[in-house]
Design an enzyme around this catalytic site. Structure first.
Site, PDB file in Angstrom:
ATOM      1  N   CYS A  16       0.866  -1.176   0.000  1.00 21.76           N
ATOM      2  CA  CYS A  16       0.000   0.000   0.000  1.00 21.76           C
ATOM      3  C   CYS A  16       0.907   1.232   0.000  1.00 21.76           C
ATOM      4  O   CYS A  16       2.122   1.140   0.196  1.00 21.76           O
ATOM      5  CB  CYS A  16      -0.913   0.004   1.228  1.00 21.76           C
ATOM      6  SG  CYS A  16      -0.019   0.105   2.802  1.00 21.76           S
ATOM      7  N   HIS A  44       5.578  -6.277   7.977  1.00 25.07           N
ATOM      8  CA  HIS A  44       5.399  -7.636   8.492  1.00 25.07           C
ATOM      9  C   HIS A  44       5.688  -8.670   7.406  1.00 25.07           C
ATOM     10  O   HIS A  44       4.805  -9.434   6.989  1.00 25.07           O
ATOM     11  CB  HIS A  44       3.979  -7.802   9.052  1.00 25.07           C
ATOM     12  CG  HIS A  44       3.749  -7.020  10.304  1.00 25.07           C
ATOM     13  ND1 HIS A  44       2.557  -6.419  10.621  1.00 25.07           N
ATOM     14  CD2 HIS A  44       4.590  -6.715  11.322  1.00 25.07           C
ATOM     15  CE1 HIS A  44       2.671  -5.788  11.773  1.00 25.07           C
ATOM     16  NE2 HIS A  44       3.886  -5.953  12.216  1.00 25.07           N
ATOM     17  N   CYS A 100       2.019   6.499   8.169  1.00 24.30           N
ATOM     18  CA  CYS A 100       1.068   6.626   7.071  1.00 24.30           C
ATOM     19  C   CYS A 100       0.111   7.792   7.330  1.00 24.30           C
ATOM     20  O   CYS A 100      -0.402   7.933   8.450  1.00 24.30           O
ATOM     21  CB  CYS A 100       0.285   5.325   6.939  1.00 24.30           C
ATOM     22  SG  CYS A 100      -1.060   5.413   5.738  1.00 24.30           S
ATOM     23  N   HIS A 132      -0.737  -4.856  18.402  1.00 23.80           N
ATOM     24  CA  HIS A 132      -0.332  -4.464  17.045  1.00 23.80           C
ATOM     25  C   HIS A 132       0.173  -3.032  17.105  1.00 23.80           C
ATOM     26  O   HIS A 132      -0.364  -2.186  17.825  1.00 23.80           O
ATOM     27  CB  HIS A 132      -1.531  -4.582  16.094  1.00 23.80           C
ATOM     28  CG  HIS A 132      -1.195  -4.330  14.657  1.00 23.80           C
ATOM     29  ND1 HIS A 132      -1.040  -3.055  14.149  1.00 23.80           N
ATOM     30  CD2 HIS A 132      -0.985  -5.180  13.616  1.00 23.80           C
ATOM     31  CE1 HIS A 132      -0.755  -3.141  12.857  1.00 23.80           C
ATOM     32  NE2 HIS A 132      -0.709  -4.417  12.515  1.00 23.80           N
ATOM     33  N   GLU A 134       0.020  -0.412  15.184  1.00 24.57           N
ATOM     34  CA  GLU A 134      -0.921   0.673  14.903  1.00 24.57           C
ATOM     35  C   GLU A 134      -1.884   0.869  16.070  1.00 24.57           C
ATOM     36  O   GLU A 134      -2.177   2.003  16.462  1.00 24.57           O
ATOM     37  CB  GLU A 134      -1.721   0.385  13.628  1.00 24.57           C
ATOM     38  CG  GLU A 134      -2.681   1.515  13.289  1.00 24.57           C
ATOM     39  CD  GLU A 134      -3.665   1.169  12.186  1.00 24.57           C
ATOM     40  OE1 GLU A 134      -4.831   1.630  12.267  1.00 24.57           O
ATOM     41  OE2 GLU A 134      -3.277   0.456  11.240  1.00 24.57           O
ATOM     42  N   CYS A 209      -8.832   1.626   6.069  1.00 26.26           N
ATOM     43  CA  CYS A 209      -8.239   2.258   4.888  1.00 26.26           C
ATOM     44  C   CYS A 209      -8.895   1.705   3.629  1.00 26.26           C
ATOM     45  O   CYS A 209      -8.942   0.491   3.420  1.00 26.26           O
ATOM     46  CB  CYS A 209      -6.739   1.987   4.866  1.00 26.26           C
ATOM     47  SG  CYS A 209      -5.924   2.550   3.363  1.00 26.26           S
ATOM     48  N   SER A 237       1.526 -10.733   9.440  1.00 24.08           N
ATOM     49  CA  SER A 237       0.704  -9.667   8.853  1.00 24.08           C
ATOM     50  C   SER A 237      -0.785  -9.886   9.130  1.00 24.08           C
ATOM     51  O   SER A 237      -1.383 -10.848   8.656  1.00 24.08           O
ATOM     52  CB  SER A 237       0.944  -9.613   7.336  1.00 24.08           C
ATOM     53  OG  SER A 237      -0.001  -8.760   6.723  1.00 24.08           O
ATOM     54  N   ASN A 239      -3.151  -7.939   8.027  1.00 27.39           N
ATOM     55  CA  ASN A 239      -3.786  -7.701   6.737  1.00 27.39           C
ATOM     56  C   ASN A 239      -3.701  -8.950   5.861  1.00 27.39           C
ATOM     57  O   ASN A 239      -4.648  -9.319   5.168  1.00 27.39           O
ATOM     58  CB  ASN A 239      -3.109  -6.514   6.062  1.00 27.39           C
ATOM     59  CG  ASN A 239      -3.508  -6.347   4.621  1.00 27.39           C
ATOM     60  OD1 ASN A 239      -2.720  -6.624   3.725  1.00 27.39           O
ATOM     61  ND2 ASN A 239      -4.724  -5.903   4.376  1.00 27.39           N
TER      62      ASN A 239
END
Length: 305
Positions: A16, A44, A100, A132, A134, A209, A237, A239
């Protein structure tokens, strides 16, 4: 025996914007200084972390940060809590901030919501993975007062007689967020009925996002178009785990791999179309490497016949 394989990479997969930006900043800084510290894995994906280590990127943790002075430290795309900036200032550490923009905007929204919460006795709830990077950064905007939820058992931490403001980790599943939102709404109604009064309010903010969430419908279509899906991602990860499940839901012949070393020849027997895709933390060079490996397996198999 394998047939005539057509191997295709999903070019909507891969980094991303936030991850790509952070890696570019790290590489630029290392070109100047030769060595750079990074607070946690920059991405990750162990293969990419190894590549950047060979260029001079050294991963540190929070305890290491406290002992460093007069150096440069990269803040990765996940963002950081205010405490990190305070330590850096005290230790004369120059921060290269690659947070980000989407995450920074969310941090600001969470902080504003927390400041308001203090006056109306509300609660900040974050749908995300505790620990995590974030989520740690988001929780830091609330002085550590946010309630982190991932599944039904976590809902017990919420006081359903008080107002709730809900946010999401930016890389979580859209479906997961709306499932949690519905469950919180239902519990607020149950609490209202029990007390025979007015239900506490829920202010739900879909902060996922869109560059991430828009990949879900594209991956569903991509998975449908291929006989076998090779989903390339680091096992750490979040995601990656979420997007892999999207592929698996559409195509049962979907396999999660970190590298070409985990491929199994039996996956390709009697099939024609192989699709390769990955997480927002998966570098394109790694998917290309998997593609080349599969094509070479096919070539060697045909030669040996």
């Amino acid at each position: 025996m394998m047939g005539n394989l057509k191997v295709t990479i999903d070019h909507d997969s891969g980094y991303c914007f936030g991850v790509e930006y952070a890696i570019r900043m790290a590489e630029d800084a290392m070109e100047e200084a030769g060595k750079l510290y990074c607070l946690g894995d920059i991405v990750h994906n162990d293969m990419e972390v190894k590549r950047l280590y060979e260029k001079g990127l050294r991963v540190i943790n929070y305890e290491d940060l406290k002992d460093l002075q007069d150096c440069k430290v990269l803040i990765r795309a996940h963002g950081e809590p205010p405490e990190t900036y305070r330590i850096a200032m005290e230790n004369n550490i120059e921060l290269i901030d690659a947070s980000c923009p989407v995450v920074l905007k969310l941090q600001n929204r969470v902080k504003n919501a927390h400041d308001k919460m203090c006056s109306d006795n509300g609660q900040i709830v974050i749908y995300g993975k505790k620990g995590h990077a974030e989520v740690t950064g988001l929780d830091g905007q609330t002085n550590g007062n946010a309630i982190i939820v991932m599944d039904d058992s976590d809902l017990e931490k919420i006081d359903f007689s008080r107002p709730v403001t809900l946010f999401s980790q930016t890389t979580k599943s859209t479906k997961g967020f709306y499932d949690i939102k519905k469950k919180i709404e239902d519990r607020l109604k149950i609490q209202q009925a029990a007390e025979e009064g007015q239900a506490a309010t829920l202010n739900a903010n879909d902060s996922i996002c869109r560059q991430v969430s828009n990949r879900e419908p594209k991956l569903l279509e991509f998975s449908k178009q291929h006989d076998v899906i090779l989903f390339v991602s680091g096992k750490k990860s979040s995601n990656g785990k979420a997007l892999y499940q999207v592929c698996k839901s559409q195509n049962s012949n979907s396999y999660f791999i970190e590298s070409e070393e985990e491929l199994n020849l039996s996956w390709f027997e009697g099939i024609e179309r192989v699709g390769i895709c990955g997480a927002t933390s998966t570098p394109m060079w790694l998917m290309e490497k998997v593609k080349n490996f599969v094509e070479n397996i096919e070539h060697e198999s045909l030669v040996s016949c």
